[in-house]
Design a protein around this motif. Sequence first.
Motif, PDB file in Angstrom:
ATOM      1  N   TYR A 168       0.823  -1.206   0.000  1.00  0.00           N
ATOM      2  CA  TYR A 168       0.000   0.000   0.000  1.00  0.00           C
ATOM      3  C   TYR A 168       0.863   1.264   0.000  1.00  0.00           C
ATOM      4  N   LYS A 169       2.073   1.162   0.521  1.00  0.00           N
ATOM      5  CA  LYS A 169       2.978   2.320   0.539  1.00  0.00           C
ATOM      6  C   LYS A 169       3.259   2.833  -0.873  1.00  0.00           C
ATOM      7  N   GLY A 170       3.216   1.946  -1.871  1.00  0.00           N
ATOM      8  CA  GLY A 170       3.388   2.382  -3.257  1.00  0.00           C
ATOM      9  C   GLY A 170       2.298   3.357  -3.667  1.00  0.00           C
ATOM     10  N   TYR A 171       1.062   3.057  -3.268  1.00  0.00           N
ATOM     11  CA  TYR A 171      -0.059   3.957  -3.537  1.00  0.00           C
ATOM     12  C   TYR A 171       0.141   5.276  -2.799  1.00  0.00           C
ATOM     13  N   GLN A 172       0.515   5.188  -1.521  1.00  0.00           N
ATOM     14  CA  GLN A 172       0.689   6.387  -0.710  1.00  0.00           C
ATOM     15  C   GLN A 172       1.800   7.288  -1.229  1.00  0.00           C
ATOM     16  N   SER A 173       2.760   6.720  -1.912  1.00  0.00           N
ATOM     17  CA  SER A 173       3.853   7.541  -2.433  1.00  0.00           C
ATOM     18  C   SER A 173       3.470   8.265  -3.722  1.00  0.00           C
ATOM     19  N   LEU A 174       2.488   7.757  -4.450  1.00  0.00           N
ATOM     20  CA  LEU A 174       2.105   8.343  -5.739  1.00  0.00           C
ATOM     21  C   LEU A 174       0.840   9.212  -5.680  1.00  0.00           C
ATOM     22  N   ALA A 175      -0.146   8.805  -4.904  1.00  0.00           N
ATOM     23  CA  ALA A 175      -1.464   9.447  -4.950  1.00  0.00           C
ATOM     24  C   ALA A 175      -1.480  10.916  -4.529  1.00  0.00           C
ATOM     25  N   PRO A 176      -0.766  11.328  -3.482  1.00  0.00           N
ATOM     26  CA  PRO A 176      -0.879  12.732  -3.056  1.00  0.00           C
ATOM     27  C   PRO A 176      -0.550  13.742  -4.160  1.00  0.00           C
ATOM     28  N   ALA A 205     -16.725  16.842 -12.543  1.00  0.00           N
ATOM     29  CA  ALA A 205     -15.900  16.554 -13.721  1.00  0.00           C
ATOM     30  C   ALA A 205     -14.430  16.419 -13.325  1.00  0.00           C
ATOM     31  N   THR A 206     -13.972  17.266 -12.424  1.00  0.00           N
ATOM     32  CA  THR A 206     -12.580  17.198 -11.968  1.00  0.00           C
ATOM     33  C   THR A 206     -12.349  15.940 -11.137  1.00  0.00           C
ATOM     34  N   ALA A 207     -13.306  15.579 -10.290  1.00  0.00           N
ATOM     35  CA  ALA A 207     -13.184  14.351  -9.496  1.00  0.00           C
ATOM     36  C   ALA A 207     -13.069  13.137 -10.412  1.00  0.00           C
ATOM     37  N   ARG A 208     -13.902  13.096 -11.445  1.00  0.00           N
ATOM     38  CA  ARG A 208     -13.852  11.985 -12.411  1.00  0.00           C
ATOM     39  C   ARG A 208     -12.531  11.994 -13.185  1.00  0.00           C
ATOM     40  N   ALA A 209     -12.107  13.182 -13.592  1.00  0.00           N
ATOM     41  CA  ALA A 209     -10.855  13.288 -14.359  1.00  0.00           C
ATOM     42  C   ALA A 209      -9.666  12.820 -13.539  1.00  0.00           C
ATOM     43  N   CYS A 210      -9.672  13.120 -12.249  1.00  0.00           N
ATOM     44  CA  CYS A 210      -8.598  12.657 -11.377  1.00  0.00           C
ATOM     45  C   CYS A 210      -8.572  11.135 -11.353  1.00  0.00           C
ATOM     46  N   TYR A 211      -9.725  10.530 -11.126  1.00  0.00           N
ATOM     47  CA  TYR A 211      -9.791   9.067 -11.022  1.00  0.00           C
ATOM     48  C   TYR A 211      -9.342   8.382 -12.314  1.00  0.00           C
ATOM     49  N   THR A 212      -9.744   8.923 -13.437  1.00  0.00           N
ATOM     50  CA  THR A 212      -9.437   8.269 -14.715  1.00  0.00           C
ATOM     51  C   THR A 212      -8.083   8.670 -15.288  1.00  0.00           C
ATOM     52  N   PRO A 262      -4.178   8.899 -16.101  1.00  0.00           N
ATOM     53  CA  PRO A 262      -3.137   7.862 -16.114  1.00  0.00           C
ATOM     54  C   PRO A 262      -2.311   7.855 -14.830  1.00  0.00           C
ATOM     55  N   GLU A 263      -2.097   9.028 -14.243  1.00  0.00           N
ATOM     56  CA  GLU A 263      -1.306   9.118 -13.020  1.00  0.00           C
ATOM     57  C   GLU A 263      -2.016   8.444 -11.841  1.00  0.00           C
ATOM     58  N   TYR A 264      -3.334   8.693 -11.719  1.00  0.00           N
ATOM     59  CA  TYR A 264      -4.056   8.047 -10.621  1.00  0.00           C
ATOM     60  C   TYR A 264      -4.184   6.548 -10.876  1.00  0.00           C
ATOM     61  N   GLN A 265      -4.403   6.166 -12.098  1.00  0.00           N
ATOM     62  CA  GLN A 265      -4.499   4.737 -12.404  1.00  0.00           C
ATOM     63  C   GLN A 265      -3.184   4.020 -12.092  1.00  0.00           C
ATOM     64  N   ALA A 266      -2.056   4.692 -12.263  1.00  0.00           N
ATOM     65  CA  ALA A 266      -0.762   4.106 -11.884  1.00  0.00           C
ATOM     66  C   ALA A 266      -0.680   3.939 -10.368  1.00  0.00           C
ATOM     67  N   ALA A 267      -1.170   4.928  -9.624  1.00  0.00           N
ATOM     68  CA  ALA A 267      -1.198   4.819  -8.161  1.00  0.00           C
ATOM     69  C   ALA A 267      -2.142   3.697  -7.748  1.00  0.00           C
ATOM     70  N   LYS A 268      -3.300   3.645  -8.378  1.00  0.00           N
ATOM     71  CA  LYS A 268      -4.291   2.608  -8.079  1.00  0.00           C
ATOM     72  C   LYS A 268      -3.721   1.217  -8.329  1.00  0.00           C
TER      73      LYS A 268
END
Length: 94
Positions: A17-25, A62-69, A71-77
């Motif tokens: 999970y630390k991998g996610y925590q390092s990328l998501a913020p 729209a911004t919330a959806r754009a964040c989730y979709t 590529p950067e968030y998908q890499a964190a996910k």
Amino acid sequence: MPAYWIAHVTVTDPARYKGYQSLAPEVFARFGARFLARGGASDCPEGAEFDRHVVIEFPDLATARACYTSPEYQAAKAQRDGAAEVMITMVEGL
């Protein structure tokens, strides 16, 4: 109109999970997100119980959806997948 991610999380593999925590913020910052609740004491009087609850405010849905979709968030996910049980809801504010 603001919108919110409401996330319920139970971490099952803290090391991974630390991998996610390092990328998501950084991703959240890029989309103007603001954390309103993250962890802390909670009660779950109904429904499935999770260990952590997070509320993140975005400028709009729209911004919330754009964040989730993004590529950067998908890499964190991808770092989070298999390391936590997660339920995320996006909701428009009042």
